[in-house]
Motif scaffolding. Structure first.
Motif, PDB file in Angstrom:
ATOM      1  N   GLU A   1       0.857  -1.190   0.000  1.00 59.49           N
ATOM      2  CA  GLU A   1       0.000   0.000   0.000  1.00 59.49           C
ATOM      3  C   GLU A   1       0.886   1.230   0.000  1.00 59.49           C
ATOM      4  O   GLU A   1       1.793   1.343   0.820  1.00 59.49           O
ATOM      5  N   LYS A   2       0.626   2.145  -0.928  1.00 64.57           N
ATOM      6  CA  LYS A   2       1.445   3.358  -1.003  1.00 64.57           C
ATOM      7  C   LYS A   2       0.581   4.579  -0.695  1.00 64.57           C
ATOM      8  O   LYS A   2      -0.528   4.699  -1.222  1.00 64.57           O
ATOM      9  N   PHE A   3       1.086   5.455   0.152  1.00 63.04           N
ATOM     10  CA  PHE A   3       0.361   6.685   0.469  1.00 63.04           C
ATOM     11  C   PHE A   3       1.166   7.881  -0.020  1.00 63.04           C
ATOM     12  O   PHE A   3       2.342   8.033   0.318  1.00 63.04           O
TER      13      PHE A   3
ATOM     14  N   ARG B   1      10.938  12.739  -9.412  1.00 60.93           N
ATOM     15  CA  ARG B   1       9.766  13.281  -8.721  1.00 60.93           C
ATOM     16  C   ARG B   1       8.538  12.393  -8.981  1.00 60.93           C
ATOM     17  O   ARG B   1       8.336  11.925 -10.099  1.00 60.93           O
ATOM     18  N   GLY B   2       7.787  12.160  -7.926  1.00 52.76           N
ATOM     19  CA  GLY B   2       6.615  11.283  -8.042  1.00 52.76           C
ATOM     20  C   GLY B   2       6.978   9.803  -7.971  1.00 52.76           C
ATOM     21  O   GLY B   2       6.129   8.930  -8.153  1.00 52.76           O
ATOM     22  N   GLY B   3       8.257   9.514  -7.670  1.00 52.97           N
ATOM     23  CA  GLY B   3       8.773   8.148  -7.802  1.00 52.97           C
ATOM     24  C   GLY B   3       8.340   7.147  -6.735  1.00 52.97           C
ATOM     25  O   GLY B   3       8.603   5.948  -6.886  1.00 52.97           O
ATOM     26  N   SER B   4       7.648   7.595  -5.693  1.00 58.16           N
ATOM     27  CA  SER B   4       7.229   6.613  -4.670  1.00 58.16           C
ATOM     28  C   SER B   4       6.277   5.564  -5.251  1.00 58.16           C
ATOM     29  O   SER B   4       6.243   4.424  -4.771  1.00 58.16           O
ATOM     30  N   ASP B   5       5.520   5.953  -6.260  1.00 59.31           N
ATOM     31  CA  ASP B   5       4.647   4.956  -6.918  1.00 59.31           C
ATOM     32  C   ASP B   5       5.508   3.819  -7.485  1.00 59.31           C
ATOM     33  O   ASP B   5       5.146   2.645  -7.404  1.00 59.31           O
ATOM     34  N   THR B   6       6.637   4.204  -8.065  1.00 60.09           N
ATOM     35  CA  THR B   6       7.531   3.203  -8.674  1.00 60.09           C
ATOM     36  C   THR B   6       8.174   2.328  -7.603  1.00 60.09           C
ATOM     37  O   THR B   6       8.317   1.114  -7.785  1.00 60.09           O
TER      38      THR B   6
ATOM     39  N   ALA C   1      -0.390  13.059 -16.727  1.00 59.82           N
ATOM     40  CA  ALA C   1      -1.397  12.743 -15.697  1.00 59.82           C
ATOM     41  C   ALA C   1      -0.652  12.225 -14.468  1.00 59.82           C
ATOM     42  O   ALA C   1      -0.313  11.049 -14.399  1.00 59.82           O
ATOM     43  N   GLN C   2      -0.393  13.136 -13.517  1.00 63.55           N
ATOM     44  CA  GLN C   2       0.565  12.766 -12.470  1.00 63.55           C
ATOM     45  C   GLN C   2       0.003  11.797 -11.437  1.00 63.55           C
ATOM     46  O   GLN C   2       0.695  11.429 -10.483  1.00 63.55           O
ATOM     47  N   VAL C   3      -1.226  11.342 -11.630  1.00 68.26           N
ATOM     48  CA  VAL C   3      -1.839  10.432 -10.652  1.00 68.26           C
ATOM     49  C   VAL C   3      -0.994   9.169 -10.462  1.00 68.26           C
ATOM     50  O   VAL C   3      -0.971   8.595  -9.369  1.00 68.26           O
TER      51      VAL C   3
END
Ligand code: ADP
Ligand code: ASP
Ligand code: MG
Length: 399
Positions: free
Chosen positions: A6-8, A150-155, A208-210
């Protein structure tokens, strides 16, 4: 028992109340006897604030120290998340990227995950602990802290789900799924219950940075079941997976505001010049996206191309330094532009799509500066002042 990652994101952890809310989602899943790996981003806008502080020191910042600095945002979040879980009676341990075995290459600020040594994570899971991992960071072969973009926690989350063979990877954010356009700008955007990896990848790559685009690429490669959900509203969200039905013509509209145009005028029209220009930019790790070259007039031509805004100064510096070898007369830049793209795997077989997009822009009085197309997308560059109007008009034409 399932293994769930789970990622927040930052907005889901922005203050203690939000952190408590996120932890209660984890606690509820833990109490259903699942094994949990929780990936956290830095709280709220804290990464932006760290960047601002570093930039206040000067423009030429050491990339190594920048990564040390930026990784602290996630480190604070992971400790707070572990403490919050423990306060709810859930055993938890927090791990930085290096402690979690996330090995990357050495390219600071844009590092790629090469390998994950899962021994520590597995040992902690075996002790029935929730493992909280700092997103966005890893360790280079020389032992330095790296960040992955940037935004890399999703990865980070998807990479962990892939190596741990998790049953599902849930990305909790501040919207309740993936929409046909950014729902904060386009009021009548529609939510997808499911979306294809390829379409999601293209939407993410076009702004789409989602979801971080590399997370989608990795989810596709390893068959990770990916879900985008709201951390505030209970609901099904959007599933990203291989969808085996007929493809839609257009599944979404994306906007990328991180765009700048560079134009070289009076460029000598001779073989090898374009190669010299773009190989120089590639050597400097500057990403070029749209390229526009009108036919030459006499011996001279011009060229316009787009680069990410943060690379603009670097690109101009490099091009100015090599003006003699590149043989051009003048350089101009425009960073008050944005890119609007329509994405859809079915558009290749639907001839009317491009003209519908251009008509909607014409009706909205928007001038198109550049166009580029691929099998599953059409992108236009427009002026920043037309940005919202163009985004809404193009979306309205298809949804
Ligand atoms: P997080 O902090 O959780 O990582 P982000 O800000 O990175 O969140 O991503 C969520 C945001 O992405 C939303 O608030 C929304 O404004 C934006 N967004 C852009 N395009 C889309 C889209 N097509 N569907 C949903 N959200 C989108
Ligand atoms: N904190 C990092 C950022 O703001 C990584 C992330 O949020 O995914 O870009
Ligand atoms: Mg994000």
């Amino acid at each position: 028992m399932a293994l769930i990652v789970e990622k927040f994101g930052g907005s889901s952890l922005a203050n203690i109340d939000k952190l408590r809310n996120a932890a209660s989602i984890v606690a509820a899943d833990y109490k259903k006897e699942n094994q949990l790996v929780v990936v956290v981003s830095a709280q709220g806008d804290s990464t932006d604030h760290l960047v601002e502080q570093a930039e206040a020191i000067g423009r030429r910042i050491s990339p190594r120290e920048m990564d040390v600095l930026l990784s602290t945002g996630e480190q604070a979040s992971m400790a707070l998340m572990a403490m919050m879980l423990m306060s709810m009676g859930v055993p938890a341990v927090s791990l930085c990227g290096w402690q979690a075995g996330i090995r990357t290459d050495a390219l600071h600020s844009k590092a790629r995950i090469e390998y994950i040594d899962t021994r520590r994570i597995c040992a902690e899971l075996a002790q029935d602990r929730v493992v909280v991992v700092a997103g966005f960071q890893g360790i280079s072969p020389s032992g330095d802290i790296t960040t992955i973009g940037r935004g890399g926690s999703d990865t980070t989350a998807v990479a962990l789900a892939a190596v741990l063979e998790a049953d599902v990877c849930r990305i909790y954010t501040d919207v309740d799924g993936v929409y046909s356009a950014d729902p904060r700008v386009v009021q009548n955007a529609v939510r997808h219950y499911e979306i294809d990896y390829d379409e999601m990848l293209e939407l993410a790559s076009q702004g789409a940075q989602v979801l971080h685009n590399r997370s989608v690429e990795m989810a596709k490669r390893f068959g990770v079941q990916l879900e985008v959900k709201s951390s505030f509203i209970n609901g099904v969200g959007t599933r990203v997976r291989e969808v085996v039905m007929e493809k839609r013509s257009v599944s979404g509209v994306a906007r990328d505001q991180n765009v700048a145009l560079v134009t070289l005028e009076g460029l000598q029209d001779q073989p090898g010049n374009i190669w010299r220009l773009f190989s120089g930019l590639t050597e400097q790790k500057i990403n070029v996206d749209i390229i526009l070259q009108p036919p030459a007039v006499g011996q001279q031509t011009s060229i316009t191309f787009s680069v990410p805004r943060e690379s603009l100064d670097h690109a101009v510096e490099m091009l100015t330094e090599h003006r003699g070898d590149l043989m051009y007369e003048s350089i101009s830049v425009d960073d008050r532009v944005c890119k609007i793209s329509i994405v859809g795997a079915g558009m290749a077989s639907d001839y009317g799509v491009a003209s519908r997009m251009f008509e909607s822009l014409y009706q909205a009085g928007v001038n198109v500066r550049c166009v580029t197309t691929s099998e599953i997308k059409i992108s236009v560059i427009v002026s920043e002042e037309d940005s919202d109007r163009a985004f809404i008009a193009v979306h309205d034409a298809f949804f």
